[in-house]
Scaffold this active site. Sequence first.
Site, short mmCIF file in Angstrom:
data_model
loop_
_atom_site.label_atom_id
_atom_site.label_comp_id
_atom_site.label_asym_id
_atom_site.label_seq_id
_atom_site.Cartn_x
_atom_site.Cartn_y
_atom_site.Cartn_z
N TYR A 144 0.85 -1.19 0.00
CA TYR A 144 0.00 0.00 0.00
C TYR A 144 0.88 1.23 0.00
O TYR A 144 1.84 1.31 0.77
CB TYR A 144 -0.89 0.00 1.24
CG TYR A 144 -1.78 1.21 1.38
CD1 TYR A 144 -2.83 1.44 0.49
CD2 TYR A 144 -1.60 2.14 2.41
CE1 TYR A 144 -3.66 2.55 0.62
CE2 TYR A 144 -2.42 3.24 2.55
CZ TYR A 144 -3.45 3.45 1.65
OH TYR A 144 -4.27 4.55 1.78
N ASP A 239 9.21 2.95 0.12
CA ASP A 239 8.13 3.55 0.89
C ASP A 239 8.34 3.12 2.34
O ASP A 239 7.97 2.02 2.74
CB ASP A 239 6.77 3.08 0.35
CG ASP A 239 5.61 3.67 1.16
OD1 ASP A 239 5.86 4.24 2.24
OD2 ASP A 239 4.45 3.56 0.69
N LYS A 267 4.04 8.76 9.16
CA LYS A 267 3.76 8.16 10.47
C LYS A 267 4.72 8.63 11.57
O LYS A 267 4.56 9.74 12.05
CB LYS A 267 3.66 6.65 10.33
CG LYS A 267 2.50 6.30 9.35
CD LYS A 267 2.01 4.90 9.31
CE LYS A 267 0.71 4.81 8.52
NZ LYS A 267 0.76 4.12 7.26
C1 LIG Z 1 0.12 4.62 5.86
C2 LIG Z 1 0.90 4.38 4.63
C3 LIG Z 1 0.87 5.25 3.54
C4 LIG Z 1 -0.09 6.40 3.46
O1 LIG Z 1 0.14 7.36 4.44
P1 LIG Z 1 -1.07 8.34 4.82
O2 LIG Z 1 -0.43 9.29 5.80
O3 LIG Z 1 -2.15 7.50 5.43
O4 LIG Z 1 -1.50 9.02 3.59
C5 LIG Z 1 1.73 5.04 2.49
N1 LIG Z 1 2.58 4.00 2.50
C6 LIG Z 1 2.63 3.12 3.52
C7 LIG Z 1 3.61 2.00 3.48
C8 LIG Z 1 1.77 3.27 4.61
O5 LIG Z 1 1.78 2.36 5.59
#
Ligand SMILES: *Cc1c(COP(=O)(O)O)cnc(C)c1O
Length: 423
Positions: A144, A239, A267
Amino acid sequence: MNTKISNELYDKAQQFMPGGVNSPVRACKNVGRIPMFVDHANGDKIYDVDGNEYIDYVCSWGPNILGHSRQEVIKAVTATCEKGLTFGACHSGEIELAELIKKHFPSMELLRLVNSGTEAVMSAIRAARGYTKRDKILKFEGCYHGHSDGLLVKAGSGLLTNSIPDSSGVPKGYTENTLLAKYNDENFVEELFGKFGDDIACVIVEPCAANMGVVPPKENFLQFLRNITNKYNSLLIFDEVITGFRLSIGGAQKYYGITPDLTALGKIVGGGMPLAVYGGKSEIMQCVAPLGSVYQAGTLSGNPVAVSAGTATLKILESTPDLYTVLEQKSAKLQSSMQNIGLNVNRVGSILTPFFTDISVTDYNTAKTSNTAEYAKYYSYLLDNGVYTAPSQFEAMFVSYAHSDEDIEKTCSIISRYGKVIE
Ligand SMILES: *Cc1c(COP(=O)(O)O)cnc(C)c1O
């Protein structure tokens, strides 16, 4: 357990927000429960509006590596608030945070502060396309990367549980340049590069996947991605929105010893406020406006309040030398307690997921063999016993530095009694 006020608020919330929530997984549909409405949280505990107390292993889906309401962070934020909430102009806090990030992520030679992980990844991909002058990107099933259009293809997380293979509202054209590969499958990637190699701007990957549940990279998988992207002059984007400052202070890139071209952080880096970051090699980041022609901007980017929360958090991570060892030990205990009742647990550092399948979970297809009805039963049992975990099979359980030994023991003993219940 009394949840009267939560239930009433949930009814009311549905009059104003789709499904009563501002992010779909919160609706708890996958586990057949009514969402709890939170009143406050402190340390490793979260309290709902009905006065129930839970040991929290959601940790706001990752940011709260220090637990809730850590005093140094709250103080930094309130002091900054007194000076004004937003200026839409330069301030020295941005430099302080950027310097801290670069110190631990030396691959991020130049970086940009943005507001969400979605935005960070979207912008990193735009920079990769702008720099390489290529259109295609390669992503992995079950990874994701936020909810931007081109990335909503077999995207894991809420989409995985809700079985939406793709989101509606995304025109076909937006995803036709998104190539899909299987996590941990080198041959598949090799084939795609064989066919489209010269058109692939970048490979985007969660260096340790955590949005189909936790799925670690196989030995050499990340090195393989590094090599093949180098070979085709394509970029490698990590990511690290979850893994950044989580697997180590230098994220997954330090943990696994692989250097990407671009990185997205979110995060933890925002310390509980809406803040995310993308950055990488100077040469690539120099393509971003105002230096270059890749446009990216933000009214609230570098917001002083969010920046102060991030900076305060990173400073604590830096000055707590035993932090990652302690997280490892606490998480290993939880893992053992789940393994003892026969669950199939994937864990890397302080992120872990119990799967309800006998098959070893190494990618999207194997993750999907987990029995989600069994997960829902397990989730409900834990919640009813005061342990709050992700309301979906395809998410991680997060351990924080605030989780006391006592609460870890308590959780393990609750888990061990589930064994008795299902026997
Ligand atoms: C949470 C998440 C996102 C998206 O971040 P948001 O702040 O919710 O837009 C993108 N990549 C990864 C791996 C994530 O866990």
